[in-house]
Design a protein around this motif. Sequence first.
Motif, mmCIF file in Angstrom:
data_model
loop_
_atom_site.group_PDB
_atom_site.id
_atom_site.type_symbol
_atom_site.label_atom_id
_atom_site.label_comp_id
_atom_site.label_asym_id
_atom_site.label_seq_id
_atom_site.Cartn_x
_atom_site.Cartn_y
_atom_site.Cartn_z
ATOM 1 N N ARG A 106 0.855 -1.186 0.000
ATOM 2 C CA ARG A 106 0.000 0.000 0.000
ATOM 3 C C ARG A 106 0.896 1.242 0.000
ATOM 4 N NH1 ARG A 106 -0.585 1.932 5.330
ATOM 5 N NH2 ARG A 106 0.361 0.567 6.905
ATOM 6 N N MET A 107 0.391 2.298 -0.629
ATOM 7 C CA MET A 107 1.140 3.534 -0.702
ATOM 8 C C MET A 107 0.942 4.329 0.580
ATOM 9 S SD MET A 107 3.193 5.232 -2.751
ATOM 10 C CE MET A 107 2.829 4.562 -4.364
ATOM 11 N N VAL A 108 2.057 4.692 1.213
ATOM 12 C CA VAL A 108 2.017 5.480 2.444
ATOM 13 C C VAL A 108 2.665 6.826 2.164
ATOM 14 C CG1 VAL A 108 2.736 5.633 4.849
ATOM 15 C CG2 VAL A 108 2.110 3.418 3.869
ATOM 16 N N VAL A 109 1.968 7.901 2.510
ATOM 17 C CA VAL A 109 2.477 9.255 2.317
ATOM 18 C C VAL A 109 2.533 9.936 3.670
ATOM 19 C CG1 VAL A 109 2.112 11.485 1.207
ATOM 20 C CG2 VAL A 109 1.522 9.384 -0.007
ATOM 21 N N GLU A 110 3.713 10.449 4.016
ATOM 22 C CA GLU A 110 3.897 11.082 5.324
ATOM 23 C C GLU A 110 4.548 12.457 5.129
ATOM 24 O OE1 GLU A 110 4.175 11.632 9.530
ATOM 25 O OE2 GLU A 110 2.906 10.468 8.196
ATOM 26 N N PRO A 111 3.765 13.543 5.317
ATOM 27 C CA PRO A 111 4.381 14.878 5.270
ATOM 28 C C PRO A 111 5.092 15.191 6.582
ATOM 29 C CG PRO A 111 2.031 15.080 5.648
ATOM 30 C CD PRO A 111 2.307 13.606 5.494
ATOM 31 N N ALA A 112 6.225 15.868 6.479
ATOM 32 C CA ALA A 112 6.975 16.271 7.670
ATOM 33 C C ALA A 112 6.893 17.784 7.786
ATOM 34 C CB ALA A 112 8.430 15.821 7.568
ATOM 35 N N ALA A 113 6.013 18.245 8.643
ATOM 36 C CA ALA A 113 5.807 19.686 8.797
ATOM 37 C C ALA A 113 6.789 20.256 9.812
ATOM 38 C CB ALA A 113 4.377 19.969 9.242
ATOM 39 N N THR A 114 7.089 21.531 9.663
ATOM 40 C CA THR A 114 7.945 22.234 10.608
ATOM 41 C C THR A 114 7.416 23.636 10.798
ATOM 42 O OG1 THR A 114 10.207 22.919 11.089
ATOM 43 C CG2 THR A 114 9.508 23.045 8.809
ATOM 44 N N ASP A 115 7.645 24.186 11.968
ATOM 45 C CA ASP A 115 7.184 25.541 12.247
ATOM 46 C C ASP A 115 8.062 26.553 11.514
ATOM 47 O OD1 ASP A 115 5.213 24.581 13.931
ATOM 48 O OD2 ASP A 115 6.532 24.603 15.679
ATOM 49 N N PRO A 116 7.488 27.689 11.082
ATOM 50 C CA PRO A 116 8.302 28.711 10.412
ATOM 51 C C PRO A 116 9.321 29.327 11.368
ATOM 52 C CG PRO A 116 6.087 29.538 10.843
ATOM 53 C CD PRO A 116 6.068 28.074 11.171
#
Length: 617
Positions: free
Chosen positions: A280-290
């Motif tokens: 299965r395709m797994v997508v994980e965004p890695a967010a960071t604070d400005p």
Amino acid sequence: MTARRLPSPLAIVATLLLGVSTLTPAADAAEVSISIESREVYVGVPFRVTISVGTAGVFESPRWPPLDGLEVLGAPSTSRQMTSVNGRTTRQEVALGYAVVARRAGRLEIPPIPVEVGGATLRTDPLLLRAVEPDGGDDLIAEVEVTRESIYLGEPVAARLKLWIRPYTDRLTNGPLNSETMWSLLDLDRSALGPFAAPIQDLIGPRRSRAVRGRTVSRPEPSTGEETTYYEYEFGVTVWPDRAGPFELEPVTLIMRYPKRLKRSRSLLSRGDLQIADARMVVEPAATDPIVVRTPPVANRPSFWSGAVGRFSVTASAKPVQVAVGDPITLSLTIVDRSSVGSPLEVLAPPPLDAVESLTGDFRVSGDPPAGVVNGSTKTFTDTLRAKRADVAEIPPIPFAYFDPQRETYVVVETTPIPISVSSANVVAAEDLIGGEPPGDPARTELTLLSGGLLANEADAARVLAGGPLRLTPAIAVVAFGIPPLAFTAVAFAERRRRRLRDDTGFARSRNATRTARRRIADARRVADGEAAALAATAVSGYVGDRCNAPPGALTTADVVAHLERRGIEPDLVREVEACLVACERIRYAGDGPAAAASLVDRAAACVQRLEATRWR
């Protein structure tokens, strides 16, 4: 029986050529097409759309119409294939690759895209595709951490990307798959790695031949909070913001094919190795604070501050130190970076020598900005001074100002005075050049007429006509036999070079690239913000185009990067040129003020200087 007449060989050849000409399309027929990797895409996962243009003339960049549920990310990558006949380009195939991302699930359409080719408007065919939501969950976790939330402009941002992958266990395995195997399931081609692309590429190697090993850790699952075993991977990078205000790192999104079921291969060559039967395709965004990027304060800022931020020391040397009035003195200023994290010395500006009153009072300073050479943690600037008077006894201390972000204050360091000896210049009077006579030799003021012609000079005719042996001294031999061939060679070389400059436009452009770029940089220093940024960008891209003999016309940032990479320019310099062009584009349309534009022009000049000093392939 009637004999049939066979056609002549000339008629057969003419018929074949006529047939081929009717089957071959016109060489200058323009055409455009569009292609996509797959008609099924994932929401939030970038995919590639390629627009191909075939033409013998010029064309303008495609104008994308408004898209519903789709977004084009950044400028395209460009590749060209030229067709030449007798040295003349008859046709070019240009492929423009765009990164596009779906923002919602469902049926989506890329409408026809107009492209101006040779004055005519051509359109691509529409493309239908289906976007589906990728799987989420706790199998893949990504976070981006920064050490500080606020910095000063000129300071670096230290960021770390941390990945956690849950080991997969199957009934066919004796235990979980190892960390190298789980890492290999990441789809790095479709993942957005942002600023971490370079360190990851360095780790895995040019052909991804190196295994990436993670360490086994225990951490809580985001959804349940239960402690679970993961493989942890970590990458660090240093980023230098180029403007004040809120600053965000490039987005990072990891894409992975996480196994759902394994199987054993039935191939005789694979010896029953395990393969992924379903995933299965797994997508994980890695967010960071400005991050907030602040400008160094105006209060207590020295007038001669040139933008340096960090910690530095400065030394000076000069040669020669025994000169006459007006003789050139080469002054070298060496600035050493003492910062714990380092500073981008490539863009470090020199101290403004013409603003040092103690220096300009006794010396003439050249108006050109000193050239700088980076060597490790030092940068050396050289300039030329000329003493104005014979009573000048030293080169005074040269101040250099920098802003110390740790102490949040400006610091001024100075060089040590350099003792010199200046003598009066030798003055040659006019009578020494015209009509002068050596002392003690009285001038003759009368002319005496002698009869007898030449015989009056020598009465003995035999002595006049007597011949003597010709003495060939080394000096005469050099003049007689050495100078003519050298002169002929020099004239031939100059004529050959003149003809090449006249006939070979590529050679002429390459030879004049630096001069043209410097003229554009000089023009950029005399105009306002947006126009200055445009001229600075033209100086850099035009220099690359001239060195590579690219087709005349403005090069995109992607074109410049592609040319530099093909010529073997070091990756750090390629990234600096790309960042400079992107900053030029931003200031050109958004505007960040005169100070930002002036700093950007200096940055463009530094890029051209580094490119000039680099060996091209």
